[in-house]
Every structure is written in structure tokens, then in C-alpha cells.
Design an enzyme around this catalytic site. Structure first.
Site, PDB file in Angstrom:
ATOM      1  N   ASP A  14       0.846  -1.201   0.000  1.00 21.94           N
ATOM      2  CA  ASP A  14       0.000   0.000   0.000  1.00 21.94           C
ATOM      3  C   ASP A  14       0.877   1.245   0.000  1.00 21.94           C
ATOM      4  O   ASP A  14       0.562   2.250  -0.639  1.00 21.94           O
ATOM      5  CB  ASP A  14      -0.940   0.004   1.213  1.00 21.94           C
ATOM      6  CG  ASP A  14      -2.264   0.688   0.933  1.00 21.94           C
ATOM      7  OD1 ASP A  14      -2.258   1.748   0.288  1.00 21.94           O
ATOM      8  OD2 ASP A  14      -3.310   0.152   1.348  1.00 21.94           O
ATOM      9  N   HIS A  17       1.762   3.299  -3.204  1.00 25.55           N
ATOM     10  CA  HIS A  17       0.924   4.377  -3.746  1.00 25.55           C
ATOM     11  C   HIS A  17       1.463   5.750  -3.353  1.00 25.55           C
ATOM     12  O   HIS A  17       1.382   6.698  -4.129  1.00 25.55           O
ATOM     13  CB  HIS A  17      -0.511   4.254  -3.230  1.00 25.55           C
ATOM     14  CG  HIS A  17      -1.259   3.075  -3.758  1.00 25.55           C
ATOM     15  ND1 HIS A  17      -1.540   2.904  -5.094  1.00 25.55           N
ATOM     16  CD2 HIS A  17      -1.800   2.004  -3.122  1.00 25.55           C
ATOM     17  CE1 HIS A  17      -2.228   1.779  -5.263  1.00 25.55           C
ATOM     18  NE2 HIS A  17      -2.395   1.216  -4.084  1.00 25.55           N
ATOM     19  N   SER A 167     -11.016   0.813   2.024  1.00 30.52           N
ATOM     20  CA  SER A 167     -10.135   1.415   1.018  1.00 30.52           C
ATOM     21  C   SER A 167     -10.297   2.925   0.918  1.00 30.52           C
ATOM     22  O   SER A 167      -9.363   3.627   0.527  1.00 30.52           O
ATOM     23  CB  SER A 167     -10.419   0.813  -0.361  1.00 30.52           C
ATOM     24  OG  SER A 167     -10.570  -0.576  -0.305  1.00 30.52           O
TER      25      SER A 167
END
Length: 339
Positions: A14, A17, A167
Site C-alpha cells: 500500500d 501508492h 479502502s
């Protein structure tokens, strides 16, 4: 609480990103080594959008998934290496290659109403002997009861753990509690549950704690919150909070604090924090990894990123629809011209 929490780090997936998938081999090894020494249970490694996510749509990575996984495998002694697979982006062939490179845990991720597309990948992961996890993204976009139905599908395909995945960083503690209660009422008692939070409303740690109170077994977090949007639940903050509560986590808080400030934070070219744009993600319920794409579109077309993000939320866009960000920007530009 007697049970040991399973601490799942997502800084190297993650967290991709946050720097547009540009970790160097040295970066991933430094971070993985520090996490391993701090005794986290697993370290997830992949492009931010999972195996084979490196693309025009999602952004090209500085290295391939396999290069990153192999680099981490070279330095990790304690933690299991995990990876992420989104059916339709990654294939079972990519999963086999990741397994050969050292991955032993896979999280098979679908939109929260599309668990049925995970069947082939979950079954194949189980046949490899991998720790196989179902990962229901954008869990705020369906009801707790419907989420439990989708979780049950993943369980039936062979997932031994199913995650509630916020999310958009859009849920509050009541939302989380309701979803875990629904999952626990539906899944086999032997099936574990996990929590993946985003910090867009500053609730990442609180939501993770509530999840554990409702029986959650595994918690995702990242060093300095390194992740999409305002980041994930910051690992060192979560550990400090649960240590004060007397919960058993098995990690070294001080090593995590050092790694967060000395290794991870200096890599951020855009601060991972709650600000105007990342707060808009949580407020509008937008997929957190849309942040950097929306900021690029805003700069290109002379718009505010917040306006793009709020419009994406109104249109209920989900992960995988990154191409629509430019469409939305052009629509807003047209609207501006006619105003």
C-alpha cells in the site's frame, strides 16, 4: 486480551501508492529488514495495485513485483512475505511466480460485491499451500449483511481469513463494528478475520482497535502510515495504543518508531497525512489510491483536486476506474466553461 494479534505490515505494498510505486531495491530491503527485526508477522510486497499492477492505468513501478519480492526474501528471517493479487490484473501464473520468489501469503482482493471473481485464484493459492486471504475492498459500499455473504463465498473457495477493507478510509467505529459482527455471525468460527484501515478521517487506529474488540485476528498497518490517501493505520501508533491496553502484539515498538521516522518518512515526496485532499477521500468515500492520479489531473487541467475527488465519490467510482479520473476532470472543465 490473551490472544496474540497477527501484525500484517503493508508499507511495501500500500505504501507504494504514496511514492507512485518508486521504491528502490535498497529501499525495500532497508524497510523489510527493520520490520523483520521488529518481529511483525508478515510483510506485504507488490506494486500498490498488486501483482502485475505496473501499467499505464495504475502507474509503472520502478521495479517488477518479482524483483521487489526476491529482494525482501534475501533479508527477511522471521516474517512471512505476503503479496496482493487482484483478479483481472494478476493471474495464477503471476501468483506461482511470486510463490517461487518467496511469497507465502496471498491476499486475493476484489471489490466488496464481487467475491465470485476470486474463486480460481483462491483455489490455486490453496493448492500451492499458501496462507490464503480474501480481501473485500471498499467495504463501506455495501451493507454489513451483504459483505458477510461475499465473505462466505471467499471462505467457501478456500480462504482461511477474510478482511474488511476500508479502502476509502470512509468508515467510523460503528460501521466497523457492524461489519465484524456480521462476518462473525456468518463465517465458520475457524475462519479468521482481518482489518485494513485507511486514515483519511483519522480513524485508522480507532477502527482497527474496534475490529479487534469484535474478534478480528489480523491487523494491517504501515510504518508512518505509508499508504494511499492519508495512509493506513500507522503501525507504530497502533502498536503503542494496543500496548497501553495490555494487548499481546509481539513486536518491538521502539524499532518501529525508528524505522518510521528514520527510513520511511524521508522517502515521502508528498506528506502522508490528513489534509484537504486526503480528507476529501474519506468524506466522499473515494478509493484512496485515486489521490495522486487526481492531483496530476488537477494540475494538468487547472482544477482543484478536491473537486475531482468529490465528483468521483458522487459517481461511486471504485478501484480499477482510474481512467475515469481524466473524464471527470474534463467534465468539470466543461462545466466551468459554461458557468
Amino acid at each position: 486480551m490473551d490472544k496474540k494479534l497477527y501484525i500484517s505490515d503493508v508499507t511495501l505494498r500500500d505504501g507504494m501508492h504514496a511514492i507512485r510505486h518508486q521504491y528502490s531495491i535498497q529501499n525495500v530491503q532497508d524497510i523489510a529488514r527493520a520490520l523483520d527485526e521488529a518481529k511483525v508477522d508478515s510483510i506485504e510486497v507488490a506494486h500498490g495495485d498488486g501483482l502485475q499492477g505496473s501499467s499505464f492505468n495504475y502507474g509503472f513501478g520502478a521495479h517488477s513485483d518479482l524483483e521487489w519480492i526476491e529482494a525482501v526474501a534475501d533479508v527477511v528471517r522471521h516474517a512471512k512475505i505476503a503479496t496482493l493479487l487482484l483478479p483481472g490484473i494478476g493471474t495464477i501464473h503471476d501468483l506461482k511466480a511470486a510463490y517461487d520468489a518467496g511469497a507465502r501469503v496471498v491476499r486475493v482482493a476484489t471489490h466488496c460485491t464481487e467475491a465470485d471473481i476470486s474463486k480460481q485464484h483462491i483455489e490455486y493459492a490453496r493448492s500451492l499451500g499458501m496462507d490464503t486471504v480474501g480481501f473485500l475492498m471498499m467495504s463501506h459500499m455495501t451493507t454489513p449483511e451483504n459483505l458477510a455473504v461475499e465473505a462466505k463465498k471467499m471462505e467457501s473457495y478456500g480462504a482461511t481469513c477474510v478482511y474488511v477493507v476500508d479502502s476509502g478510509g470512509a468508515m467510523n467505529m460503528n460501521d466497523i463494528r457492524a461489519r465484524f459482527m456480521a462476518l462473525k455471525a456468518t463465517l465458520d468460527p475457524a475462519t479468521q478475520t482481518g482489518m485494513h484501515a485507511h486514515h483519511n478521517l483519522s480513524l485508522g487506529v480507532a477502527n482497527s482497535i474496534v475490529a479487534v474488540e469484535e474478534g478480528c485476528d489480523r491487523v494491517d498497518a504501515s510504518l508512518a502510515g505509508m499508504g494511499a490517501g492519508a495512509g493506513n493505520a500507522p503501525l507504530e501508533v497502533f502498536i503503542a495504543a494496543v500496548e497501553r491496553m495490555g494487548w499481546h502484539h509481539g513486536t518491538d515498538l521502539y524499532r518501529l518508531l525508528d524505522a518510521a521516522d528514520d527510513i520511511v518518512r524521508p522517502l515521502q515526496d508528498r506528506p502522508v497525512r490528513v489534509d484537504r485532499e486526503t480528507l476529501a477521500l474519506g468524506y466522499a468515500g473515494v478509493y484512496s489510491s485515486f489521490l495522486r492520479h487526481s492531483e496530476i489531473a488537477a494540475n494538468k487541467y487547472g482544477l482543484k483536486a478536491v473537486d475531482i475527488l468529490v465528483e468521483l465519490g458522487k459517481r461511486r467510482m471504485v478501484g480499477g476506474q482510474e481512467d475515469m479520473i481524466v473524464d471527470v476532470a474534463l467534465d468539470l472543465k466543461k462545466r466551468e466553461a459554461h458557468a
